[in-house]
Write an enzyme that holds these catalytic residues in place. Structure first.
Site, PDB file in Angstrom:
ATOM      1  N   SER A   8       0.869  -1.303   0.099  1.00  0.00           N
ATOM      2  CA  SER A   8       0.000  -0.053  -0.093  1.00  0.00           C
ATOM      3  C   SER A   8       0.847   1.197  -0.102  1.00  0.00           C
ATOM      4  O   SER A   8       1.559   1.475   0.996  1.00  0.00           O
ATOM      5  CB  SER A   8      -0.890  -0.097   1.258  1.00  0.00           C
ATOM      6  OG  SER A   8      -1.499   1.217   1.336  1.00  0.00           O
ATOM      7  N   HIS A  33      -1.114  -1.085  -4.221  1.00  0.00           N
ATOM      8  CA  HIS A  33      -2.348  -0.939  -3.642  1.00  0.00           C
ATOM      9  C   HIS A  33      -2.408   0.713  -3.463  1.00  0.00           C
ATOM     10  O   HIS A  33      -1.372   1.084  -2.911  1.00  0.00           O
ATOM     11  CB  HIS A  33      -2.528  -1.612  -2.517  1.00  0.00           C
ATOM     12  CG  HIS A  33      -3.686  -1.353  -1.741  1.00  0.00           C
ATOM     13  ND1 HIS A  33      -4.925  -2.218  -2.334  1.00  0.00           N
ATOM     14  CD2 HIS A  33      -4.361  -0.770  -0.771  1.00  0.00           C
ATOM     15  CE1 HIS A  33      -5.968  -1.934  -1.608  1.00  0.00           C
ATOM     16  NE2 HIS A  33      -5.520  -1.006  -0.604  1.00  0.00           N
ATOM     17  N   ASP A  35      -4.661   3.745  -2.289  1.00  0.00           N
ATOM     18  CA  ASP A  35      -5.796   4.004  -1.082  1.00  0.00           C
ATOM     19  C   ASP A  35      -6.351   5.449  -1.342  1.00  0.00           C
ATOM     20  O   ASP A  35      -5.611   6.293  -1.352  1.00  0.00           O
ATOM     21  CB  ASP A  35      -5.298   4.049   0.181  1.00  0.00           C
ATOM     22  CG  ASP A  35      -5.323   2.406   0.725  1.00  0.00           C
ATOM     23  OD1 ASP A  35      -6.205   1.535   0.461  1.00  0.00           O
ATOM     24  OD2 ASP A  35      -4.112   2.023   1.103  1.00  0.00           O
ATOM     25  N   MET A  37      -8.854   8.252  -0.373  1.00  0.00           N
ATOM     26  CA  MET A  37      -9.850   8.731   0.686  1.00  0.00           C
ATOM     27  C   MET A  37     -10.493  10.095   0.456  1.00  0.00           C
ATOM     28  O   MET A  37      -9.772  10.841   0.171  1.00  0.00           O
ATOM     29  CB  MET A  37      -9.348   8.623   2.148  1.00  0.00           C
ATOM     30  CG  MET A  37      -8.363   7.306   2.242  1.00  0.00           C
ATOM     31  SD  MET A  37      -7.496   7.198   3.797  1.00  0.00           S
ATOM     32  CE  MET A  37      -6.848   5.671   3.818  1.00  0.00           C
ATOM     33  N   HIS A  66      -8.172   1.263  -4.343  1.00  0.00           N
ATOM     34  CA  HIS A  66      -9.326   0.881  -3.474  1.00  0.00           C
ATOM     35  C   HIS A  66      -9.971   2.646  -3.187  1.00  0.00           C
ATOM     36  O   HIS A  66      -9.268   3.215  -2.436  1.00  0.00           O
ATOM     37  CB  HIS A  66      -8.352   0.368  -2.107  1.00  0.00           C
ATOM     38  CG  HIS A  66      -9.447   0.254  -0.886  1.00  0.00           C
ATOM     39  ND1 HIS A  66      -8.707  -0.027   0.496  1.00  0.00           N
ATOM     40  CD2 HIS A  66     -10.529   0.364  -0.803  1.00  0.00           C
ATOM     41  CE1 HIS A  66      -9.827   0.007   1.261  1.00  0.00           C
ATOM     42  NE2 HIS A  66     -10.927  -0.058   0.508  1.00  0.00           N
ATOM     43  N   MET A  68     -12.086   4.744  -1.172  1.00  0.00           N
ATOM     44  CA  MET A  68     -12.657   4.612  -0.019  1.00  0.00           C
ATOM     45  C   MET A  68     -13.472   6.234   0.163  1.00  0.00           C
ATOM     46  O   MET A  68     -13.269   7.296   0.783  1.00  0.00           O
ATOM     47  CB  MET A  68     -11.939   4.872   1.298  1.00  0.00           C
ATOM     48  CG  MET A  68     -11.470   3.590   1.795  1.00  0.00           C
ATOM     49  SD  MET A  68      -9.973   3.406   2.566  1.00  0.00           S
ATOM     50  CE  MET A  68      -8.959   3.515   1.216  1.00  0.00           C
ATOM     51  N   MET A 137     -11.899  -5.999   4.413  1.00  0.00           N
ATOM     52  CA  MET A 137     -11.142  -5.109   5.371  1.00  0.00           C
ATOM     53  C   MET A 137     -10.957  -5.667   6.939  1.00  0.00           C
ATOM     54  O   MET A 137     -11.825  -6.211   7.373  1.00  0.00           O
ATOM     55  CB  MET A 137     -12.010  -3.761   5.622  1.00  0.00           C
ATOM     56  CG  MET A 137     -12.238  -2.913   4.421  1.00  0.00           C
ATOM     57  SD  MET A 137     -10.653  -2.662   3.605  1.00  0.00           S
ATOM     58  CE  MET A 137      -9.739  -1.495   4.659  1.00  0.00           C
ATOM     59  N   GLY A 142      -9.342   4.019   6.616  1.00  0.00           N
ATOM     60  CA  GLY A 142      -9.013   5.219   6.844  1.00  0.00           C
ATOM     61  C   GLY A 142      -7.646   5.564   7.286  1.00  0.00           C
ATOM     62  O   GLY A 142      -7.145   6.783   6.933  1.00  0.00           O
ATOM     63  N   GLY A 144      -3.510   3.883   7.642  1.00  0.00           N
ATOM     64  CA  GLY A 144      -2.653   2.824   7.685  1.00  0.00           C
ATOM     65  C   GLY A 144      -2.200   2.459   9.320  1.00  0.00           C
ATOM     66  O   GLY A 144      -2.436   3.193  10.263  1.00  0.00           O
ATOM     67  N   GLY A 145      -1.597   1.259   9.666  1.00  0.00           N
ATOM     68  CA  GLY A 145      -1.074   0.859  10.858  1.00  0.00           C
ATOM     69  C   GLY A 145      -1.954   0.756  12.032  1.00  0.00           C
ATOM     70  O   GLY A 145      -1.588   0.620  13.203  1.00  0.00           O
ATOM     71  N   ASP A 175      -7.140  -6.437   3.762  1.00  0.00           N
ATOM     72  CA  ASP A 175      -6.566  -5.328   3.621  1.00  0.00           C
ATOM     73  C   ASP A 175      -6.582  -4.819   5.223  1.00  0.00           C
ATOM     74  O   ASP A 175      -7.825  -4.503   5.738  1.00  0.00           O
ATOM     75  CB  ASP A 175      -7.293  -4.049   2.693  1.00  0.00           C
ATOM     76  CG  ASP A 175      -6.537  -2.659   2.691  1.00  0.00           C
ATOM     77  OD1 ASP A 175      -5.611  -2.827   3.215  1.00  0.00           O
ATOM     78  OD2 ASP A 175      -7.104  -2.185   2.049  1.00  0.00           O
ATOM     79  N   GLY A 197       0.845  -2.219   4.153  1.00  0.00           N
ATOM     80  CA  GLY A 197       1.608  -0.673   4.219  1.00  0.00           C
ATOM     81  C   GLY A 197       2.540  -0.569   5.069  1.00  0.00           C
ATOM     82  O   GLY A 197       3.451  -0.806   4.840  1.00  0.00           O
ATOM     83  N   SER A 198       2.070  -0.288   6.229  1.00  0.00           N
ATOM     84  CA  SER A 198       3.156   0.012   7.467  1.00  0.00           C
ATOM     85  C   SER A 198       4.226  -1.087   7.573  1.00  0.00           C
ATOM     86  O   SER A 198       5.263  -0.836   7.723  1.00  0.00           O
ATOM     87  CB  SER A 198       2.474   0.279   8.682  1.00  0.00           C
ATOM     88  OG  SER A 198       1.507  -0.483   9.032  1.00  0.00           O
TER      89      SER A 198
HETATM   90  C1  DX5 Z   1      -6.771   1.495   5.281  1.00  0.00           C
HETATM   91  C2  DX5 Z   1      -6.182   1.447   3.877  1.00  0.00           C
HETATM   92  C3  DX5 Z   1      -5.131   0.222   3.949  1.00  0.00           C
HETATM   93  C4  DX5 Z   1      -3.935   0.828   4.742  1.00  0.00           C
HETATM   94  C5  DX5 Z   1      -3.213  -0.638   5.154  1.00  0.00           C
HETATM   95  O1  DX5 Z   1      -7.982   2.124   5.147  1.00  0.00           O
HETATM   96  O2  DX5 Z   1      -7.276   0.691   2.957  1.00  0.00           O
HETATM   97  O3  DX5 Z   1      -4.789  -0.087   2.616  1.00  0.00           O
HETATM   98  O4  DX5 Z   1      -2.967   1.321   3.619  1.00  0.00           O
HETATM   99  O5  DX5 Z   1      -2.308  -0.365   5.891  1.00  0.00           O
HETATM  100  P1  DX5 Z   1      -1.676  -1.292   7.109  1.00  0.00           P
HETATM  101  O6  DX5 Z   1      -0.995  -2.191   6.152  1.00  0.00           O
HETATM  102  O7  DX5 Z   1      -0.399  -0.523   7.740  1.00  0.00           O
HETATM  103  O8  DX5 Z   1      -2.709  -1.747   8.082  1.00  0.00           O
HETATM  104 ZN    ZN Z   2      -6.733  -0.110   1.074  1.00  0.00          ZN
END
Ligand code: DX5
Ligand code: ZN
Length: 217
Positions: A8, A33, A35, A37, A66, A68, A137, A142, A144-145, A175, A197-198
């Site tokens: 991500s 990926h 994101d 938002m 993705h 959102m 999900m 919303g 990461g981490g 995700d 992501g993180s």
């Molecule tokens: C969250 C995103 C994810 C996010 C995942 O809303 O849709 O794609 O980047 O991040 P990690 O892997 O750090 O949970």
């Molecule tokens: Zn995502």
């Protein structure tokens, strides 16, 4: 098939996007990926078309976008123009989901639907045959981490079941909070693709971390 890994870019260094895109190009990752938002559907704003187009210019792997966002229908062609290959909308954001899925496919992209942690898998039973991807999900979207919500493992099994029952070809992607431990559980439950992501970008060697995720299956 070995698990697909979709790092991500939400967790990349935005001052060095090209460097991070090239890292993913050279890694074992399968997709990017992305994101998006809007500050309405989720309580955060990430980035839009100019950034996706910039990533697309350098990326050598498919863009797994993705959304959102509320009202995704009005932007489907813009995401295609920006370089999206897979376009995933949220079930919770679409009143006329069947129409949205057809519009994504008519625009020449693969169509995905994401389910928030509180949304049961069953709501997809009448569209599953049309889908290329289901995104489970494992955090509330919303940010990461966040901490992995374990019920996602159970939902992966449920959606796989639905896919088989309905003769669908959809892949199951997960995700949020994915690492080597949760990733392994998800693969055992039947996940085809993992977003991370993180876990990737906060690690000392992101290329190796991607390879480690890829080696789980
Ligand atoms: C969250 C995103 C994810 C996010 C995942 O809303 O849709 O794609 O980047 O991040 P990690 O892997 O750090 O949970
Ligand atoms: Zn995502």
């Amino acid at each position: 098939m070995s698990v697909l890994v979709s790092p991500s870019v939400l967790s990349c260094d935005f001052a060095n996007i090209q460097r991070d895109v090239e890292m993913i190009n050279a890694s074992n990752a399968d997709w990017f990926h992305i994101d998006v938002m809007d500050g309405v559907f989720v309580p955060n704003i990430s980035f839009g078309f100019p950034v996706i187009s910039a990533i697309s210019k350098h990326a050598t792997k498919p863009l797994d976008v993705h959304l959102m966002i509320a009202n995704p229908d009005q932007y489907i062609l813009d995401f295609k123009k920006a370089g999206a290959d897979i376009l995933t909308v949220h079930y919770e954001a679409c009143t006329h989901l069947h129409r949205t899925i057809q519009a994504i496919k008519d625009a020449g992209m693969k169509a995905g639907v994401a389910l928030n942690p509180h949304t049961p898998v069953d709501v997809l039973q009448d569209v599953i045959a049309d889908l290329d991807l289901v995104l489970i999900m494992s955090v509330n979207p919303g940010f990461g981490g966040q901490k992995f919500i374990k019920n996602a493992i159970f939902k992966v099994g449920q959606v796989k079941n639905l896919i088989h029952r309905r003769g669908s070809r959809a892949l199951v992607e997960v995700d949020g909070g994915v690492n080597l431990e949760t990733g392994l559980e998800l693969i055992k439950a039947g996940a085809d693709a993992l977003v991370a992501g993180s876990f990737v970008f906060n690690s000392e060697n992101p290329t190796q971390t991607i390879a480690d995720l890829k080696a789980l299956s």
